[in-house]
Write a protein that holds these residues in place. Sequence first.
Motif, PDB file in Angstrom:
ATOM      1  N   GLU A  91      10.978   4.071  -8.508  1.00 10.49           N
ATOM      2  CA  GLU A  91      10.744   3.572  -7.160  1.00 10.49           C
ATOM      3  C   GLU A  91      10.399   2.096  -7.273  1.00 10.49           C
ATOM      4  OE1 GLU A  91       7.619   3.090  -3.693  1.00 10.49           O
ATOM      5  OE2 GLU A  91       7.660   2.469  -5.797  1.00 10.49           O
ATOM      6  N   ILE A  92      10.964   1.267  -6.391  1.00 16.19           N
ATOM      7  CA  ILE A  92      10.650  -0.164  -6.375  1.00 16.19           C
ATOM      8  C   ILE A  92      10.357  -0.576  -4.943  1.00 16.19           C
ATOM      9  CG2 ILE A  92      11.455  -2.494  -6.860  1.00 16.19           C
ATOM     10  CD1 ILE A  92      13.257  -1.376  -9.025  1.00 16.19           C
ATOM     11  N   LYS A  93       9.236  -1.250  -4.758  1.00 15.40           N
ATOM     12  CA  LYS A  93       8.812  -1.688  -3.434  1.00 15.40           C
ATOM     13  C   LYS A  93       9.143  -3.157  -3.201  1.00 15.40           C
ATOM     14  CE  LYS A  93       4.788   1.359  -3.911  1.00 15.40           C
ATOM     15  NZ  LYS A  93       5.204   2.465  -3.046  1.00 15.40           N
ATOM     16  N   SER A  94       9.343  -3.503  -1.936  1.00 12.53           N
ATOM     17  CA  SER A  94       9.337  -4.909  -1.554  1.00 12.53           C
ATOM     18  C   SER A  94       7.872  -5.298  -1.338  1.00 12.53           C
ATOM     19  CB  SER A  94      10.177  -5.116  -0.290  1.00 12.53           C
ATOM     20  OG  SER A  94       9.567  -4.514   0.835  1.00 12.53           O
ATOM     21  N   GLY A  95       7.608  -6.374  -0.600  1.00 12.71           N
ATOM     22  CA  GLY A  95       6.228  -6.707  -0.297  1.00 12.71           C
ATOM     23  C   GLY A  95       5.736  -8.015  -0.859  1.00 12.71           C
ATOM     24  N   LEU A 139       7.855  -2.480   1.984  1.00  9.80           N
ATOM     25  CA  LEU A 139       6.409  -2.715   1.984  1.00  9.80           C
ATOM     26  C   LEU A 139       6.085  -4.102   2.547  1.00  9.80           C
ATOM     27  CD1 LEU A 139       3.528  -1.716   1.201  1.00  9.80           C
ATOM     28  CD2 LEU A 139       3.967  -2.581  -1.108  1.00  9.80           C
ATOM     29  N   ALA A 140       6.700  -4.460   3.650  1.00  6.07           N
ATOM     30  CA  ALA A 140       6.380  -5.752   4.256  1.00  6.07           C
ATOM     31  C   ALA A 140       4.933  -5.805   4.731  1.00  6.07           C
ATOM     32  CB  ALA A 140       7.328  -6.044   5.415  1.00  6.07           C
ATOM     33  N   ALA A 141       4.350  -4.645   5.073  1.00  8.58           N
ATOM     34  CA  ALA A 141       2.934  -4.596   5.451  1.00  8.58           C
ATOM     35  C   ALA A 141       2.072  -4.473   4.198  1.00  8.58           C
ATOM     36  CB  ALA A 141       2.684  -3.426   6.400  1.00  8.58           C
ATOM     37  N   HIS A 142       2.228  -5.454   3.329  1.00  9.56           N
ATOM     38  CA  HIS A 142       1.518  -5.512   2.049  1.00  9.56           C
ATOM     39  C   HIS A 142       0.346  -6.477   2.128  1.00  9.56           C
ATOM     40  CE1 HIS A 142       2.017  -5.925  -2.627  1.00  9.56           C
ATOM     41  NE2 HIS A 142       1.051  -5.098  -2.305  1.00  9.56           N
ATOM     42  N   ASP A 195      14.684   3.395   1.572  1.00 10.36           N
ATOM     43  CA  ASP A 195      14.576   4.841   1.384  1.00 10.36           C
ATOM     44  C   ASP A 195      13.260   5.385   1.923  1.00 10.36           C
ATOM     45  OD1 ASP A 195      17.067   5.102   0.040  1.00 10.36           O
ATOM     46  OD2 ASP A 195      16.151   4.379  -1.811  1.00 10.36           O
ATOM     47  N   ALA A 196      12.212   4.552   1.951  1.00 12.27           N
ATOM     48  CA  ALA A 196      10.908   4.968   2.465  1.00 12.27           C
ATOM     49  C   ALA A 196      10.157   3.721   2.906  1.00 12.27           C
ATOM     50  CB  ALA A 196      10.115   5.734   1.405  1.00 12.27           C
ATOM     51  N   VAL A 197       9.080   3.937   3.650  1.00 10.28           N
ATOM     52  CA  VAL A 197       8.275   2.839   4.197  1.00 10.28           C
ATOM     53  C   VAL A 197       6.831   3.021   3.749  1.00 10.28           C
ATOM     54  CG1 VAL A 197       7.434   1.743   6.317  1.00 10.28           C
ATOM     55  CG2 VAL A 197       9.808   2.549   6.181  1.00 10.28           C
ATOM     56  N   ASP A 198       6.218   1.925   3.309  1.00 10.91           N
ATOM     57  CA  ASP A 198       4.862   1.926   2.777  1.00 10.91           C
ATOM     58  C   ASP A 198       4.054   0.854   3.502  1.00 10.91           C
ATOM     59  OD1 ASP A 198       2.616   2.277   1.157  1.00 10.91           O
ATOM     60  OD2 ASP A 198       3.659   1.922  -0.728  1.00 10.91           O
ATOM     61  N   ALA A 199       2.738   0.903   3.341  1.00  7.22           N
ATOM     62  CA  ALA A 199       1.843  -0.131   3.865  1.00  7.22           C
ATOM     63  C   ALA A 199       0.584  -0.127   3.017  1.00  7.22           C
ATOM     64  CB  ALA A 199       1.509   0.129   5.331  1.00  7.22           C
ATOM     65  N   PHE A 200      -0.135  -1.242   3.057  1.00  2.00           N
ATOM     66  CA  PHE A 200      -1.408  -1.372   2.352  1.00  2.00           C
ATOM     67  C   PHE A 200      -2.500  -1.264   3.406  1.00  2.00           C
ATOM     68  CE2 PHE A 200      -4.015  -4.346  -0.678  1.00  2.00           C
ATOM     69  CZ  PHE A 200      -4.789  -3.268  -1.071  1.00  2.00           C
ATOM     70  N   THR A 214      -1.306   0.122  10.586  1.00  2.00           N
ATOM     71  CA  THR A 214      -0.460   0.935   9.713  1.00  2.00           C
ATOM     72  C   THR A 214       0.274   2.010  10.512  1.00  2.00           C
ATOM     73  OG1 THR A 214      -1.947   0.553   7.836  1.00  2.00           O
ATOM     74  CG2 THR A 214      -0.470   2.454   7.703  1.00  2.00           C
ATOM     75  N   ALA A 215      -0.427   2.634  11.453  1.00  2.00           N
ATOM     76  CA  ALA A 215       0.191   3.677  12.267  1.00  2.00           C
ATOM     77  C   ALA A 215       1.362   3.125  13.077  1.00  2.00           C
ATOM     78  CB  ALA A 215      -0.848   4.303  13.187  1.00  2.00           C
ATOM     79  N   ARG A 216       1.278   1.889  13.522  1.00  2.00           N
ATOM     80  CA  ARG A 216       2.396   1.290  14.258  1.00  2.00           C
ATOM     81  C   ARG A 216       3.636   1.190  13.368  1.00  2.00           C
ATOM     82  NH1 ARG A 216       0.794  -4.310  16.572  1.00  2.00           N
ATOM     83  NH2 ARG A 216       2.969  -4.180  17.283  1.00  2.00           N
ATOM     84  N   VAL A 217       3.431   0.769  12.121  1.00  2.00           N
ATOM     85  CA  VAL A 217       4.557   0.690  11.186  1.00  2.00           C
ATOM     86  C   VAL A 217       5.137   2.080  10.943  1.00  2.00           C
ATOM     87  CG1 VAL A 217       5.246   0.054   8.842  1.00  2.00           C
ATOM     88  CG2 VAL A 217       3.627  -1.391  10.087  1.00  2.00           C
TER      89      VAL A 217
END
Length: 407
Positions: free
Chosen positions: A141-145, A176-179, A211-216, A227-230
Amino acid sequence: MTDSAFDICLINARLATLDGDAGYGLIDDGAIACRYGMIVFAGPMSALPPHALDADQVLDCGGALVTPALIDCHTHLVFGGNRAGEFEQRLEGVSYEDIARAGGGIASSVRATRAASEDELLASALPRARALMRDGVATLEIKSGYGLEHDTELRMLRVARRLGQVLGITVKTTFLAAHALPPEYADRPDDYITFICNELLPDAAAQGLVDAVDAFCERIAFTPEQTARVFETARALGLPVKLHADQLSDSGGGALAALFDGLSADHVEHTSQASVEAMAQRGTVAVLLPGAFLCLRETKLPPIEAFRRHRVPMAVATDANPGTSPLLSLRLAMALACIQFRLTPEEALRGATCHAARALGLNDRGRLVAGQRADLALWQVHEPAELCYWLAGDLLKQLVIAGHPLG
């Protein structure tokens, strides 16, 4: 390929199948027969299907231990520059949060990543990915951010896709733009979240890069509400979510991930009993990241016993990144999970195989059973516990990806 019913057959192997919910599933004098990149048979050699030894390729394992190939389900492998200077600062007593507030941390990697071209990012990431492969990894797995703006975020995701193509491995991309909050949005976090939800994430998804969405979700990053908005945007786009949860404090991240049927909650050092129960109810995997725990010299252990008691699957990953976990060995992460978090070697191996697959939404790999993808690791050891016992060293004998031996 000839007229054989099998493309490859591995013989004289000691199999750690991980079949079932407990134990290694060991089979001595075992064999694996594969067709079209999938396992058709995994069991004793005495039970091999007819004509399996007429396969296009027969690989004598010489008694080697064979496990599913490893899966690193949490990395930040694409980035510009490095943060060795911050490593020194932390050793001198400066906290991760103080470094971040002074413009270091993620912001430092953002500046270096924005300045790098796509080819430069690929060139720097390739050796890191190859290092993980040398330790048995066939799925990443590789994240942006580290872009935090339109062009660089998409550039990172394209590089992650290219890594998989160049190396012939599976790479799952996570948005992972919400990093962290970029400088352009200083003191305007809600506006940045709006930009992510209205423009950046929909565009990345439309280009097939996510493929998936992440946040910090943390006090130095984004609130549970932001985070919930994302995550609501991700759900509207049909994308699963993951979360950097409860690393530095308990913000209810584990429960938030579970609320959105998250694939995983990652870090989870401060995850509460209520969040553990919510994760158990929704099937959210706890991803343990002992490399960051070690490098940040943390002392708050994840609630391992609560995860066990509530049967929350525990994955193990490197969190390979330039600042808080410059770790390029999933096998070492497994060892650290045993030493620091008191996982058993069996739990650590499952954490880097079948549970890691679940954390990526993959149900076609992670065990040596018929119907699974033929991603296999052959090791120069006899006992599965040795994969965690030896802290370093070249233990991998052969990596097989989709039925094709590498090297």
